[in-house]
Structures are given as structure tokens and as C-alpha cells.
Motif scaffolding. Structure first.
Motif, PDB file in Angstrom:
ATOM      1  N   ILE A   1     -12.628   6.711   0.087  1.00 47.33           N
ATOM      2  CA  ILE A   1     -11.229   6.629  -0.300  1.00 47.33           C
ATOM      3  C   ILE A   1     -11.019   7.297  -1.648  1.00 47.33           C
ATOM      4  N   ALA A   2     -11.961   7.142  -2.559  1.00 44.75           N
ATOM      5  CA  ALA A   2     -11.791   7.701  -3.901  1.00 44.75           C
ATOM      6  C   ALA A   2     -11.564   9.209  -3.851  1.00 44.75           C
ATOM      7  N   HIS A   3     -12.278   9.924  -2.982  1.00 44.50           N
ATOM      8  CA  HIS A   3     -12.115  11.376  -2.956  1.00 44.50           C
ATOM      9  C   HIS A   3     -10.753  11.784  -2.417  1.00 44.50           C
ATOM     10  N   PHE A   4     -10.079  10.883  -1.744  1.00 46.10           N
ATOM     11  CA  PHE A   4      -8.769  11.199  -1.177  1.00 46.10           C
ATOM     12  C   PHE A   4      -7.654  10.899  -2.173  1.00 46.10           C
ATOM     13  N   GLY A   5      -8.025  10.432  -3.364  1.00 44.71           N
ATOM     14  CA  GLY A   5      -7.054  10.252  -4.427  1.00 44.71           C
ATOM     15  C   GLY A   5      -6.323   8.929  -4.416  1.00 44.71           C
ATOM     16  N   PRO A   7      -6.180   5.191  -5.878  1.00 49.24           N
ATOM     17  CA  PRO A   7      -6.765   4.256  -6.839  1.00 49.24           C
ATOM     18  C   PRO A   7      -7.108   2.942  -6.141  1.00 49.24           C
ATOM     19  N   THR A   8      -8.147   2.281  -6.615  1.00 52.12           N
ATOM     20  CA  THR A   8      -8.626   1.076  -5.931  1.00 52.12           C
ATOM     21  C   THR A   8      -8.476  -0.192  -6.758  1.00 52.12           C
ATOM     22  N   GLY A   9      -8.113  -0.088  -8.029  1.00 45.99           N
ATOM     23  CA  GLY A   9      -8.027  -1.255  -8.894  1.00 45.99           C
ATOM     24  C   GLY A   9      -6.751  -2.043  -8.705  1.00 45.99           C
ATOM     25  N   PRO A  60      -9.554  -4.365  -1.171  1.00 46.05           N
ATOM     26  CA  PRO A  60     -10.669  -5.239  -0.803  1.00 46.05           C
ATOM     27  C   PRO A  60     -11.767  -4.442  -0.100  1.00 46.05           C
ATOM     28  N   ALA A  61     -12.886  -5.091   0.152  1.00 52.58           N
ATOM     29  CA  ALA A  61     -13.950  -4.460   0.939  1.00 52.58           C
ATOM     30  C   ALA A  61     -13.404  -4.150   2.330  1.00 52.58           C
ATOM     31  N   ILE A  62     -13.709  -2.957   2.817  1.00 51.40           N
ATOM     32  CA  ILE A  62     -13.235  -2.519   4.131  1.00 51.40           C
ATOM     33  C   ILE A  62     -14.427  -2.024   4.940  1.00 51.40           C
TER      34      ILE A  62
END
Length: 184
Positions: A1-5, A7-9, A60-62
Motif C-alpha cells: 500500500i505504501a508504494h501506491f501513495g 498514508p497508513t497512520g 489495520p492489519a490486512i
């Protein structure tokens, strides 16, 4: 997901994403449609996170392999995408009356319209391939050849809403550690 731009926070404990992979062999119109859907979904997350500001929850964890299908072939991709998109439409339809902010309900209505476009495209692609699909619950309406309708609608030609609990029951396998936030 991070490479797709994306944010996760945010509020809660962020978790990793496991499973899933690029699906090779998606041909014809299905390839650019699938890529456009991916970009739209990323933008929905970004829009909602921006709108929610410091109230946005952490990702969350996916586990994308929770059902054991979706990434082995174009057919699996369409089967899982059909289930995801129809669930998304029903989730926004069911949540609309619960949203108190006019700004947020406006965004949600626009996202719901786009999710309807996505679902219609995926359902038609699956039907044109003669692809069998699976029910996610008793409310599910499958496209041909597995079911009778090209559109996920009730007898009054309205989108079928699902409650928060019904949506959570469908998506729960994808969230091995549960969901973040106060979901009711």
C-alpha cells in the motif's frame, strides 16, 4: 500500500498488509478498467483521510489472501473484485443515513456513485466472460451466469444496503487483528 501513495497512520495501531500480488494476464479493456479502479480507490482513501483529519484511523492489519483467491488469475481477480465492489456499494448505501455531517455525506454520496460505476463494470466483465461468482451473504445478488441480475439491486431497483454489522461480517476475514476505530 505504501508504494501506491496511501498514508497508513492515524488513530489506533497500524498494521501490515500481507498477501495479494499483481495479477498477470488481465487482458483487453479489463486491464485499464482495473487500473482506473485501483487509482480511484486510492483517491477515495486519500479524500476521506483528508476530510477526517486527525480523526482518521490507522490502517489495520490486512490479509488480502483471506479467502484464498483473487490473485491467481484474471477470473479470480474478477470474482473477488465483484464481491468487494458490491460490498462497498452496499456499505455506503447502508451508512448514508448514519452520517451527520453534510460535508461528509456529500463526499460519501459521490464515492458511492463511483463505487456503483466500479461494481457495474466488474459485474458486466464477469458476466461477459460467463464467470461463476460466489455469494458473500444472503443479501448478495449475483450476476449471470451465477445469478439473475446484471445489477446489485432490489425489487424496487434500489441499491441494497447493508448494516455496519453485515459489512463487518463480510470483511472480517481480511482483518486478522480486527478493525481500528469506534465502529458501531
Amino acid at each position: 500500500i505504501a508504494h501506491f501513495g496511501i498514508p497508513t497512520g492515524g488513530v489506533g495501531d497500524p498494521g501490515p498488509t500481507v498477501g495479494g500480488k499483481k495479477v498477470d494476464g488481465i487482458d483487453g479493456i479489463r486491464k485499464p478498467v482495473s487500473l482506473e479502479i485501483a487509482v480511484d480507490e486510492r483517491d477515495h482513501v486519500l479524500d476521506l483521510r483528508s476530510l477526517l483529519g486527525n480523526k482518521a484511523i490507522a490502517k489495520p492489519a490486512i490479509n488480502l489472501n483471506a479467502l484464498g483467491l483473487g490473485f491467481g488469475s484474471e477470473d479470480q481477480f474478477l470474482q473477488l473484485a465483484r464481491a468487494f465492489e458490491d460490498t462497498g456499494v452496499s456499505a455506503y448505501s447502508g451508512a448514508a443515513p448514519l452520517i451527520q455531517s453534510h460535508d461528509i455525506v456529500g463526499y460519501a454520496a459521490r464515492i458511492l456513485a463511483v463505487e456503483g460505476y466500479h461494481a457495474g463494470n466488474i459485474r458486466l466483465m464477469a458476466a461477459l466472460k460467463g464467470l461463476s461468482t460466489f455469494k458473500v451473504d444472503s443479501k448478495d445478488v449475483l450476476p449471470p451466469p451465477s445469478g439473475p441480475k446484471y445489477f446489485f439491486t432490489d425489487s424496487q431497483a434500489l441499491a441494497i444496503p447493508r448494516t455496519v454489522a453485515e459489512v463487518i461480517a463480510i470483511v472480517k476475514p481480511f482483518f486478522p487483528d480486527g478493525l481500528n476505530g469506534n465502529i458501531k
